[in-house]
Write a protein that holds these residues in place. Structure first.
Motif, mmCIF file in Angstrom:
data_model
loop_
_atom_site.group_PDB
_atom_site.id
_atom_site.type_symbol
_atom_site.label_atom_id
_atom_site.label_comp_id
_atom_site.label_asym_id
_atom_site.label_seq_id
_atom_site.Cartn_x
_atom_site.Cartn_y
_atom_site.Cartn_z
ATOM 1 N N CYS A 246 -4.176 8.407 -3.198
ATOM 2 C CA CYS A 246 -3.404 7.323 -3.800
ATOM 3 C C CYS A 246 -3.000 6.268 -2.754
ATOM 4 O O CYS A 246 -2.935 5.076 -3.111
ATOM 5 C CB CYS A 246 -1.904 8.133 -4.089
ATOM 6 N N GLY A 247 -3.208 6.432 -1.467
ATOM 7 C CA GLY A 247 -2.978 5.139 -0.746
ATOM 8 C C GLY A 247 -4.107 4.245 -0.631
ATOM 9 O O GLY A 247 -4.065 3.136 -0.782
ATOM 10 N N ILE B 136 -2.538 12.284 -1.057
ATOM 11 C CA ILE B 136 -1.600 11.063 -0.459
ATOM 12 C C ILE B 136 -2.565 10.175 -0.143
ATOM 13 O O ILE B 136 -2.433 8.701 -0.325
ATOM 14 C CB ILE B 136 -0.753 11.666 0.755
ATOM 15 N N LEU B 137 -3.682 10.688 0.633
ATOM 16 C CA LEU B 137 -4.824 9.605 1.157
ATOM 17 C C LEU B 137 -5.396 8.893 0.159
ATOM 18 O O LEU B 137 -5.622 7.715 -0.107
ATOM 19 C CB LEU B 137 -5.983 10.309 1.875
ATOM 20 N N SER C 85 9.077 3.015 4.052
ATOM 21 C CA SER C 85 7.627 2.936 3.745
ATOM 22 C C SER C 85 6.764 3.739 4.576
ATOM 23 O O SER C 85 5.387 3.538 4.265
ATOM 24 C CB SER C 85 7.321 1.614 3.151
ATOM 25 N N ILE D 62 0.794 -1.251 0.002
ATOM 26 C CA ILE D 62 -0.040 -0.031 -0.008
ATOM 27 C C ILE D 62 0.937 1.241 -0.104
ATOM 28 O O ILE D 62 0.826 1.983 -0.765
ATOM 29 C CB ILE D 62 -1.060 -0.228 1.333
ATOM 30 N N LEU D 63 1.822 1.089 0.853
ATOM 31 C CA LEU D 63 2.637 2.460 1.120
ATOM 32 C C LEU D 63 3.493 2.557 -0.245
ATOM 33 O O LEU D 63 3.747 3.794 -0.557
ATOM 34 C CB LEU D 63 3.359 2.308 2.313
ATOM 35 N N GLY E 69 -3.391 2.515 -3.793
ATOM 36 C CA GLY E 69 -2.575 1.676 -3.752
ATOM 37 C C GLY E 69 -3.098 0.357 -2.972
ATOM 38 O O GLY E 69 -2.765 -0.815 -3.510
ATOM 39 N N LEU F 227 1.968 4.498 -2.934
ATOM 40 C CA LEU F 227 2.179 6.000 -2.711
ATOM 41 C C LEU F 227 3.293 6.528 -3.497
ATOM 42 O O LEU F 227 3.346 7.927 -3.832
ATOM 43 C CB LEU F 227 2.166 6.420 -1.553
#
Lengths: 189, 193
Positions: free
Chosen positions: B175-176, B172-173, B62, A110-111, B179, A114
């Motif tokens: 894209c998290g 960021i949230l 990470s 997940i990270l 992801g 980003l």
């Protein structure tokens, strides 16, 4: 109030900067220049320059620098504490999970997802700094205000970095020495 | 679990001096500190295995926050439990804190000097080039993965911040979440399972 705001702003920077190094830069710009107006874009660029030339993470350097400007040494302590608090909490959880399960593939995945966004945001902060260097603080992105010395220095520094993988600190000192001399000679300081 | 091999104050003092020294001499931040930590804690002090150091590096990299602070919290906890983590945080944060404090106090007086301001103006181009170099290398790695999701994420995030000035935290949230879904999808459809 000012101390709480410092702590809270840097808490957000610590919490949302992922990937280390330059990843914190766009968040610092957003909190410190755009939201709170604690620093001008020129001061922010100075801060990034100083952070690059001194040891330690950019976020910690920024917390100390901004904290002192806004609230003296106490301000610096408040900002630094805010900045490392998310790390303390999250790493404690990570360490606990790691020693218990030692498999963090999903979280890492997940990270890791980003990373492209982080690159994009570093690029965006870089464009702000380049436009400050090329056009000045006024925000007038117009060809009449283009500073040819800055553009030439940028191109030369970029070439040196790509071609010889020279240390960033040396490149910055070089551009400071050459650029500083040129600006003084041409009376553009 | 925290290591019990060395106990007492000498262990904490060694943890403090090691992280203080590493933090004081690591320029540029980011991942640079990881190989130095490996040298110190794996090769020199034999406090952990190399594999473990690599795992710590991956997690520190990470997770949110600075890599150096994250890694030293983890190492401190591994060697000396919670007091160990407290000691390594202090060791890592103190050098930049002290150095920048001194610089900030002189900054205002320094900045108004004509020569200093000319040099700093020259350095603006240098730091812009350093960032451009970092961006070119990092985005090159993403393009080389030959996957379309990271490339689209990168372009979309750039347009969102630069053109639309959308709050960095939201990006960021968002894209998290993207992801998370792509990782779950890949884990589900990976041929090894």
């Amino acid at each position: 109030m000012k101390l709480l705001q410092l702590c809270w702003s840097f808490f957000q920077i610590g919490l949302f900067s992922i990937g280390g190094g330059y990843a914190a830069m766009p968040l610092i710009q957003e909190q410190v220049v755009e939201k709170q107006a604690w620093l001008s874009m020129t001061e922010f660029t100075d801060l990034i320059t100083i952070a690059e030339m001194t040891p330690g993470p950019i976020a910690i350097n920024a917390a100390t620098f901004v904290g002192i400007q806004v609230g003296g040494v106490v301000g610096a302590i408040a900002a630094t504490l805010g900045c490392i608090l998310p790390s303390c909490i999250i790493m404690s959880i990570m360490a606990y999970l790691y020693f218990k399960y030692s498999n963090l593939k999903l979280i890492q995945g997940i990270l890791g997802g980003l990373r492209p966004a982080v690159v994009a945001m570093i690029a965006s902060a870089g464009v702000s700094i380049a436009s400050l260097a090329f056009f000045g603080e006024k925000g007038s992105v117009h060809w009449d205000h283009l500073n040819p010395i800055a553009v030439a220095l940028f191109a030369a520094a970029f070439l040196v970095l790509r071609k010889w993988k020279t240390s960033p600190v040396l490149v910055m000192l070089g551009s400071g020495a050459v650029g500083g001399a040129l600006y003084l000679v041409f009376g553009m300081a | 679990m925290p290591d019990q091999r060395e106990t007492g104050l000498s262990k904490y003092w060694k943890l403090f001096t090691s992280t203080f020294y590493l933090s004081a001499f690591t320029f540029g931040g980011g991942f640079v500190i990881i190989p130095l930590m490996k040298k110190k804690f794996v090769d020199e002090l034999h406090w952990m295995e190399e594999d473990e150091m690599l795992n710590i590096a991956a997690i520190a990299q990470s997770s949110p926050g600075s890599v150096a602070v994250n890694a030293s919290i983890f190492i401190g906890y591994r060697i000396g439990g919670i007091p160990g983590a407290a000691v390594t945080i202090l060791g890592t944060v103190l050098p930049p804190f002290l150095i920048i404090s001194v610089i900030s106090m002189f900054y205002a007086a320094f900045r108004s000097n004509a020569i200093v301001s000319a040099v700093l103006k020259g350095m603006q181009s240098g730091i812009a080039a350093v960032i451009a170099d970092v961006v070119v290398s990092m985005s090159g790695k993403i393009v080389k993965q030959r996957k379309w999701v990271p490339v689209v994420t990168m372009l979309g995030a750039f347009i969102a911040t630069w053109y639309f000035s959308i709050n960095v935290v939201f990006i960021i949230l968002f894209c998290g979440v993207v992801g998370a879904f792509t990782t779950l999808y890949e884990l589900k459809h990976s041929p090894e399972q």
